[in-house]
Motif scaffolding. Structure first.
Motif, PDB file in Angstrom:
ATOM      1  N   LYS A 265       0.826  -1.203   0.000  1.00  0.00           N
ATOM      2  CA  LYS A 265       0.000   0.000   0.000  1.00  0.00           C
ATOM      3  C   LYS A 265       0.867   1.263   0.000  1.00  0.00           C
ATOM      4  CE  LYS A 265      -4.156  -1.789   0.100  1.00  0.00           C
ATOM      5  NZ  LYS A 265      -5.159  -1.503  -0.956  1.00  0.00           N
TER       6      LYS A 265
ATOM      7  N   GLY B  67      -4.750   7.058   0.624  1.00  0.00           N
ATOM      8  CA  GLY B  67      -4.201   6.470  -0.582  1.00  0.00           C
ATOM      9  C   GLY B  67      -4.448   7.317  -1.817  1.00  0.00           C
TER      10      GLY B  67
ATOM     11  N   ASP C 185      -9.058   4.458   0.217  1.00  0.00           N
ATOM     12  CA  ASP C 185      -8.065   3.548   0.771  1.00  0.00           C
ATOM     13  C   ASP C 185      -7.242   4.323   1.798  1.00  0.00           C
ATOM     14  OD1 ASP C 185      -6.752   1.166   1.030  1.00  0.00           O
ATOM     15  OD2 ASP C 185      -5.561   1.360  -0.799  1.00  0.00           O
TER      16      ASP C 185
ATOM     17  N   LYS D 136      -6.979   0.000   6.372  1.00  0.00           N
ATOM     18  CA  LYS D 136      -6.224  -1.202   6.012  1.00  0.00           C
ATOM     19  C   LYS D 136      -5.707  -1.912   7.246  1.00  0.00           C
ATOM     20  CE  LYS D 136      -4.791  -4.265   3.279  1.00  0.00           C
ATOM     21  NZ  LYS D 136      -5.792  -5.137   2.645  1.00  0.00           N
TER      22      LYS D 136
END
Length: 296
Positions: free
Chosen positions: A107, A123, A128, A133
């Motif tokens: 990631k 992200g 994200d 996560k």
């Protein structure tokens, strides 16, 4: 992507530092990764459009196949309850005498606002986030084996899990001004030696004079892993080409290239739309981001 980059990506998948410093035994320490020997090998991939997460999984699979101390027992083993899929075991690996369940992820997150807050690492796709996560890895993915349906599937496959590991690799991208000064702020569980990059708003490009004399490369997804070397000069672009090509792009992942045609650093050039979506994730981000623009 050439064969050398494929080889470098496999080495990077294993040897690069983990994003998370050890919270407990499921997070391997940096030494665990450094202690492995990884042969430089690889081949041109037949599926260049494969998602990055699946490609990262493939690189680890390729490494396991050539590592004599490891054996892959199962990959993406699905756990279903009636008509519903509860999840998958990413990898089940025999590590010498132990059977291990590995959950793996790669990631990339950009720190915006209060970078000590895990909720402020977003992200390139703003849905994200680092917080989401970590929650998924710790509270769902790695605990899959504790569910009755998973235990039944493991028993059917004659597998008994001895230990669990989360293999979590990637980079954190720090505000460009902070990156230049090596002033890195990040949440407490992040590995101090994590791989670092920078990010910059498109409208701020002109305010950094050193960039105007630099060469760049726009990165394809498979080039997001290992550092680039011996870059084809045909793939290099000037500052003004970079500015033009990033003008209407949501996020652009780019590398700064030195005179020897090797990567000097890498980062993201982001749009106002990305920042707006990132701010919508957490209300605190908008105020903090305004503060960021006034830094140094």
């Amino acid at each position: 992507m050439n064969r050398n980059q494929e080889e470098n990506n496999i080495v990077w998948a294993v040897k690069s530092p983990p994003l998370i410093s050890s919270k407990d035994s499921i997070w391997p320490e940096a030494d665990w990764f450094r202690d492995w020997e990884v042969k430089a090998f690889g081949s041109e991939s037949s599926n260049p459009n494969q998602k990055l997460g699946l490609y990262f999984e493939k690189t680890l699979h390729d490494w396991i196949e050539q590592e004599p101390k490891l054996a892959l027992l199962a990959r993406n083993l699905a756990v279903r309850s009636k008509a519903r899929t509860l999840g998958e075991f990413d990898l089940i690996v025999r590590n010498e005498s132990l059977i291990e369940h590995w959950e793996i992820a790669v990631k990339f997150f950009l720190g915006i606002g209060n970078r000590k807050n895990v909720n402020h690492w977003i992200g390139p796709n703003p849905q994200d986030t680092l917080e989401r996560k970590l929650d998924s890895l710790e509270n769902r993915q790695i605990t899959l084996g504790d569910t009755p349906d998973a235990k039944r599937i493991l028993e059917q496959n004659d597998i008994k899990i001895d230990s669990r590991r989360i293999i979590f690799k990637g980079r954190l991208f720090h505000l460009y001004k902070m990156f230049k000064m090596s002033r890195f702020e990040f949440p407490k569980d992040i590995n101090l030696s994590h791989e670092k990059g920078w990010w910059l708003r498109w409208e701020e490009l002109d305010s950094h004079k050193e960039l105007k004399h630099s060469s760049f490369k726009l990165l394809k997804k498979r080039e997001w892993l290992a550092q680039l070397k011996n870059i084809d000069s045909k793939e290099m672009i000037s500052f003004y080409e970079l500015k033009d090509r990033c003008a209407s792009i949501f996020t652009s992942h780019v590398a700064i290239i030195n005179g020897a045609r090797n990567e000097l650093s890498r980062g993201f050039v982001v749009s106002k739309d990305w920042e707006a979506q990132a701010s919508s994730i957490c209300p605190e981000i908008a105020a903090d981001a305004a503060y960021d623009k006034d830094l140094g």
